[in-house]
Write a protein that holds these residues in place. Sequence first.
Motif, mmCIF file in Angstrom:
data_model
loop_
_atom_site.group_PDB
_atom_site.id
_atom_site.type_symbol
_atom_site.label_atom_id
_atom_site.label_comp_id
_atom_site.label_asym_id
_atom_site.label_seq_id
_atom_site.Cartn_x
_atom_site.Cartn_y
_atom_site.Cartn_z
ATOM 1 N N LEU A 1 -33.710 -16.792 -13.791
ATOM 2 C CA LEU A 1 -33.499 -17.307 -15.231
ATOM 3 C C LEU A 1 -32.452 -16.676 -15.852
ATOM 4 O O LEU A 1 -31.389 -17.114 -16.356
ATOM 5 C CB LEU A 1 -34.590 -17.220 -15.731
ATOM 6 C CG LEU A 1 -34.566 -17.669 -17.154
ATOM 7 C CD1 LEU A 1 -34.000 -18.745 -17.633
ATOM 8 C CD2 LEU A 1 -35.930 -17.174 -18.157
ATOM 9 N N HIS A 2 -32.320 -15.133 -15.657
ATOM 10 C CA HIS A 2 -31.440 -14.285 -16.226
ATOM 11 C C HIS A 2 -30.175 -14.718 -15.653
ATOM 12 O O HIS A 2 -29.021 -14.914 -16.258
ATOM 13 C CB HIS A 2 -31.801 -12.968 -15.876
ATOM 14 C CG HIS A 2 -33.051 -12.584 -16.617
ATOM 15 N ND1 HIS A 2 -33.725 -11.335 -16.258
ATOM 16 C CD2 HIS A 2 -33.697 -13.138 -17.731
ATOM 17 C CE1 HIS A 2 -34.823 -11.463 -17.060
ATOM 18 N NE2 HIS A 2 -34.625 -12.216 -17.905
ATOM 19 N N ARG A 3 -29.851 -15.062 -14.455
ATOM 20 C CA ARG A 3 -28.864 -15.358 -13.594
ATOM 21 C C ARG A 3 -28.028 -16.870 -14.205
ATOM 22 O O ARG A 3 -27.022 -16.909 -14.412
ATOM 23 C CB ARG A 3 -28.849 -15.445 -12.129
ATOM 24 C CG ARG A 3 -29.032 -14.019 -11.587
ATOM 25 C CD ARG A 3 -28.987 -13.947 -10.180
ATOM 26 N NE ARG A 3 -29.529 -12.360 -9.937
ATOM 27 C CZ ARG A 3 -28.690 -11.499 -9.586
ATOM 28 N NH1 ARG A 3 -27.625 -11.513 -10.022
ATOM 29 N NH2 ARG A 3 -29.196 -10.370 -9.411
ATOM 30 N N GLU A 4 -28.954 -17.657 -14.438
ATOM 31 C CA GLU A 4 -28.734 -18.969 -14.791
ATOM 32 C C GLU A 4 -28.289 -18.798 -16.418
ATOM 33 O O GLU A 4 -27.257 -19.495 -16.743
ATOM 34 C CB GLU A 4 -29.903 -19.823 -14.825
ATOM 35 C CG GLU A 4 -29.543 -21.300 -15.119
ATOM 36 C CD GLU A 4 -28.507 -21.915 -14.482
ATOM 37 O OE1 GLU A 4 -28.252 -23.147 -14.974
ATOM 38 O OE2 GLU A 4 -28.171 -21.650 -13.418
ATOM 39 N N LEU A 5 -28.781 -18.004 -17.280
ATOM 40 C CA LEU A 5 -28.366 -17.860 -18.560
ATOM 41 C C LEU A 5 -27.022 -17.166 -18.539
ATOM 42 O O LEU A 5 -26.018 -17.351 -19.427
ATOM 43 C CB LEU A 5 -29.342 -16.794 -19.364
ATOM 44 C CG LEU A 5 -30.726 -17.540 -19.442
ATOM 45 C CD1 LEU A 5 -31.721 -16.551 -20.139
ATOM 46 C CD2 LEU A 5 -30.673 -18.400 -20.695
ATOM 47 N N ALA A 6 -26.538 -16.240 -17.668
ATOM 48 C CA ALA A 6 -25.327 -15.759 -17.503
ATOM 49 C C ALA A 6 -24.294 -16.877 -17.084
ATOM 50 O O ALA A 6 -23.031 -16.741 -17.657
ATOM 51 C CB ALA A 6 -25.531 -14.533 -16.643
#
Length: 242
Positions: free
Chosen positions: A51-56
């Motif tokens: 999720l964090h990578r997708e947000l970035a």
Amino acid sequence: MTGAPVVRRHDDSDTLVGDVASALLERIEAAQARGEVPHIGLTGGTIADALHRELARRAPDSSVEWSRIAFWWGDERFVPADSPDRNALQAREALLDHVPVDEAHVHEVPASDQVATAEDAASSYSASMREHGAGSFEVLMLGIGPDGHCASMFPGHPALGARDAIAVAVHDSPKPPPDRVTLTFEAMERSRAVWFIASGEGKAEAVARALAPEGTVEETPARGVRGEETVWWLDEEAASAL
């Protein structure tokens, strides 16, 4: 008054991550449009990292003002600051190092090379939340373990009974590392939205127990957290026992 949990099922983990990312960005944008600095509680684990990578990845095309978000964690492992076990380090490597956050709004739990004990870390984190917190999270994201734990609230552990506290130390965690800091149920429930995010067949039984009409928080701690709104974001494997 908290409502009944809402379950949102997704075909696979990629779809799950994409939908959670969309919903979170929309929620942050709406809060900022109201003139607020939304306070977001981050979690750790494999699906959170995705999720964090997708947000970035989506950040350049989003209207979110990253410098106007306050970041917290629901729990942290009491290890050195550079340990890969740190939820904060994982979040930094996947997201926070790639967006223009305001470091004054990133509130990490002190690490074991910064304070002497997990109790000291819990005390410091509690003080930070009293000084810099908004009184509630806009969104608090949590995972669930196969044993039903959430944050670092483990079945049968003393922290389950913590009252009149924001954060407490946890020792002898059944999942390494053994020493941790966790928000209490009382602190976690001060949330406009609590979002549980779970992926994989290994989480299915715990998810079913957490959402069952009967059961105890002692056995399945994830039953103990509800916000004003509570959403369970699941892929089909994690939802397979419902």
